[in-house]
Write a protein that holds these residues in place. Structure first.
Motif, PDB file in Angstrom:
ATOM      1  N   SER A 195      32.998 -13.004 -53.247  1.00 23.20           N
ATOM      2  CA  SER A 195      32.665 -14.288 -53.156  1.00 23.20           C
ATOM      3  C   SER A 195      33.148 -15.319 -54.317  1.00 23.20           C
ATOM      4  O   SER A 195      33.393 -14.741 -55.366  1.00 23.20           O
ATOM      5  CB  SER A 195      30.926 -14.243 -53.340  1.00 23.20           C
ATOM      6  OG  SER A 195      30.561 -15.784 -53.398  1.00 23.20           O
ATOM      7  N   LYS A 248      31.789 -18.334 -50.662  1.00 25.05           N
ATOM      8  CA  LYS A 248      31.542 -18.964 -51.872  1.00 25.05           C
ATOM      9  C   LYS A 248      29.824 -18.984 -51.890  1.00 25.05           C
ATOM     10  O   LYS A 248      29.150 -19.335 -50.590  1.00 25.05           O
ATOM     11  CB  LYS A 248      31.921 -20.201 -52.075  1.00 25.05           C
ATOM     12  CG  LYS A 248      31.420 -21.021 -53.203  1.00 25.05           C
ATOM     13  CD  LYS A 248      31.923 -20.507 -54.658  1.00 25.05           C
ATOM     14  CE  LYS A 248      31.201 -21.210 -55.775  1.00 25.05           C
ATOM     15  NZ  LYS A 248      31.272 -20.275 -57.027  1.00 25.05           N
ATOM     16  N   ASN A 297      27.132 -15.560 -49.140  1.00 24.04           N
ATOM     17  CA  ASN A 297      26.660 -15.450 -50.417  1.00 24.04           C
ATOM     18  C   ASN A 297      25.804 -16.466 -50.901  1.00 24.04           C
ATOM     19  O   ASN A 297      26.025 -17.708 -50.829  1.00 24.04           O
ATOM     20  CB  ASN A 297      27.917 -15.446 -51.543  1.00 24.04           C
ATOM     21  CG  ASN A 297      27.330 -15.084 -52.844  1.00 24.04           C
ATOM     22  OD1 ASN A 297      26.786 -15.864 -53.526  1.00 24.04           O
ATOM     23  ND2 ASN A 297      27.795 -13.980 -53.366  1.00 24.04           N
ATOM     24  N   LYS A 322      23.419  -8.149 -54.721  1.00 30.71           N
ATOM     25  CA  LYS A 322      24.625  -8.244 -55.588  1.00 30.71           C
ATOM     26  C   LYS A 322      24.192  -8.181 -57.009  1.00 30.71           C
ATOM     27  O   LYS A 322      23.477  -8.993 -57.446  1.00 30.71           O
ATOM     28  CB  LYS A 322      25.543  -9.502 -55.373  1.00 30.71           C
ATOM     29  CG  LYS A 322      26.742  -9.315 -56.157  1.00 30.71           C
ATOM     30  CD  LYS A 322      27.957 -10.378 -55.911  1.00 30.71           C
ATOM     31  CE  LYS A 322      29.073 -10.483 -56.987  1.00 30.71           C
ATOM     32  NZ  LYS A 322      29.918 -11.302 -56.336  1.00 30.71           N
ATOM     33  N   VAL A 335      30.217  -5.234 -59.565  1.00 29.12           N
ATOM     34  CA  VAL A 335      29.580  -6.123 -60.310  1.00 29.12           C
ATOM     35  C   VAL A 335      29.915  -7.697 -60.351  1.00 29.12           C
ATOM     36  O   VAL A 335      30.931  -7.916 -59.692  1.00 29.12           O
ATOM     37  CB  VAL A 335      29.949  -5.717 -61.892  1.00 29.12           C
ATOM     38  CG1 VAL A 335      29.469  -4.479 -62.326  1.00 29.12           C
ATOM     39  CG2 VAL A 335      31.356  -5.878 -62.286  1.00 29.12           C
ATOM     40  N   GLY A 363      38.307  -9.884 -63.520  1.00 29.68           N
ATOM     41  CA  GLY A 363      39.731  -9.556 -63.691  1.00 29.68           C
ATOM     42  C   GLY A 363      39.843  -8.094 -64.249  1.00 29.68           C
ATOM     43  O   GLY A 363      39.065  -7.308 -64.604  1.00 29.68           O
ATOM     44  N   GLY A 374      37.678  -6.367 -61.187  1.00 29.92           N
ATOM     45  CA  GLY A 374      38.902  -6.191 -61.655  1.00 29.92           C
ATOM     46  C   GLY A 374      39.975  -5.265 -60.883  1.00 29.92           C
ATOM     47  O   GLY A 374      41.067  -4.994 -61.171  1.00 29.92           O
ATOM     48  N   GLY A 423      38.525  -9.736 -56.041  1.00 24.45           N
ATOM     49  CA  GLY A 423      38.220 -11.225 -56.332  1.00 24.45           C
ATOM     50  C   GLY A 423      39.523 -11.844 -57.150  1.00 24.45           C
ATOM     51  O   GLY A 423      40.139 -12.360 -56.294  1.00 24.45           O
ATOM     52  N   SER A 424      39.259 -11.696 -58.302  1.00 23.87           N
ATOM     53  CA  SER A 424      40.201 -12.852 -59.198  1.00 23.87           C
ATOM     54  C   SER A 424      41.752 -12.437 -58.720  1.00 23.87           C
ATOM     55  O   SER A 424      42.808 -13.138 -58.561  1.00 23.87           O
ATOM     56  CB  SER A 424      40.369 -12.366 -60.562  1.00 23.87           C
ATOM     57  OG  SER A 424      38.747 -12.357 -61.022  1.00 23.87           O
TER      58      SER A 424
END
Ligand SMILES: Cc1cc2nc3c(=O)[nH]c(=O)nc-3n(C[C@H](O)[C@H](O)[C@H](O)COP(=O)(O)O)c2cc1C
Length: 307
Positions: free
Chosen positions: A22, A46, A100, A165, A191, A217, A244, A265-266
């Motif tokens: 998300s 999102k 989300n 989550k 997480v 990250g 990460g 994610g990142s």
């Protein structure tokens, strides 16, 4: 997609265990020109609130040497606009869509879900890291009882896939995981971001638009992995691991720690093709190890050699 990557949560089959996290993949369709969306087993949208949200003042994202700090403030178009913009898109979407939901009261969570329940979406990921205005701004995830009460109400409101989550920031992750399971979640994901800050030493001000933000990250991976391990040992429902993940080997570590699926994610910001790369890595790893499905890796962590 290779059969070896197929996984199941409840009755739902996913072509691959790799999910877009998300807040890092918009509402999915924005990436359609540069990514094969079906490289992902699902995408998580999102965070959605009932009314539109402008979000926090800029700058909203800063880089650190080992990850990102974001202070987006859940900027999103609100539920009515979401339905208008994406209802048709999701009717023919190439992968599963999980919405989300990020709300500030139990009623807001329930209202969002009631409004979008008719859409062609697989289910919901409840972001319980938002401040709960009914408890004076305390986060839903600050107290397992508050989390339990919320998830139980949402469970009654939907039969779609329900993922809770978890935030790494507040209470014991095992208690939060157990409360989420007891209240009827089909799976938990963790997480969310850690709280972090960054100061401009010339001005003395925060480098983002708020004093602190959510840190994600590569730097959070070891902490996230440990929390996923703890959570997976605590609950019987599937655990979706993230934090990460930057490569196929990171993903395998999470499966070994007990995750049934993973989210990236990142890392998508740096490499939008990352799901393709991770899928390839997992396939090669399975071949090399003589395994026939990714689920055979789940929970195979052996502990320390000295134990
Ligand atoms: C820019 C940005 C926006 C995010 N927005 C949301 C959000 O709306 N809802 C949510 O539950 N998590 C959100 N997250 C958290 C991610 O989904 C993920 O839990 C976290 O970044 C850890 O994974 P990563 O290290 O792979 O990025 C956001 C993360 C980033 C970087």
């Amino acid at each position: 997609m290779n059969e070896k990557l197929k996984v199941k949560i409840g009755n739902t089959e996913f072509a691959t265990p790799v999910i877009a996290a998300s807040g890092t993949f918009g509402f999915g369709i924005e990436y359609a020109d540069i990514v094969n969306l079906d490289d992902f087993g699902a995408i998580v949208t999102k965070g959605l609130s009932l009314l539109p949200k402008e979000g926090n003042p800029p700058p909203r994202i800063v880089e650190t040497p080992c990850g990102l700090i974001n202070s987006i403030g859940l900027a999103n178009p609100g539920t009515d606009e979401f339905i208008k913009n994406y209802e048709e898109t999701y009717r023919v979407f190439p992968t599963h869509v999980i919405v989300n939901v990020g709300a500030e009261t139990e009623n807001e969570f329930l209202s969002v879900i009631k409004k979008i329940e008719h859409m062609n979406i697989l289910g919901y990921e409840l972001n319980i890291s938002c401040p709960n205005v009914e408890t004076g701004g305390m986060m839903f995830s600050e107290d397992p009882n508050t989390a339990f009460a919320l998830v139980k109400k949402v469970r009654k409101a939907t039969e779609k896939l329900l993922i809770t989550k978890l935030s790494p920031n507040f209470c014991n992750i095992r208690e939060l995981a157990r409360a989420s399971e007891d209240a009827g979640s089909d799976a938990i994901s963790l997480v969310n971001t850690f709280l972090g800050m960054s100061i401009d030493i010339e001005t003395g001000y925060s480098r983002i638009g708020k004093p602190f933000g959510g840190f994600s990250g590569p730097a959070i991976k070891p902490m996230a992995l440990k929390m996923v391990y703890e959570a997976a040992r605590t609950v019987n429902i599937p655990v979706i691991g993230m934090g990460g993940i930057n490569s196929g080997s990171d993903a395998i570590e999470f499966f070994m720690a007990g995750a049934s699926m993973i989210q990236v994610g990142s890392a998508i910001f740096r490499n939008p093709q990352i799901a393709f790369d991770i899928n390839n890595f997992i396939e090669q790893y399975l071949d090399r190890k003589g395994l026939s499905n990714v689920s055979e890796i789940i929970g195979t962590f052996k502990g320390s050699k000295n134990e």
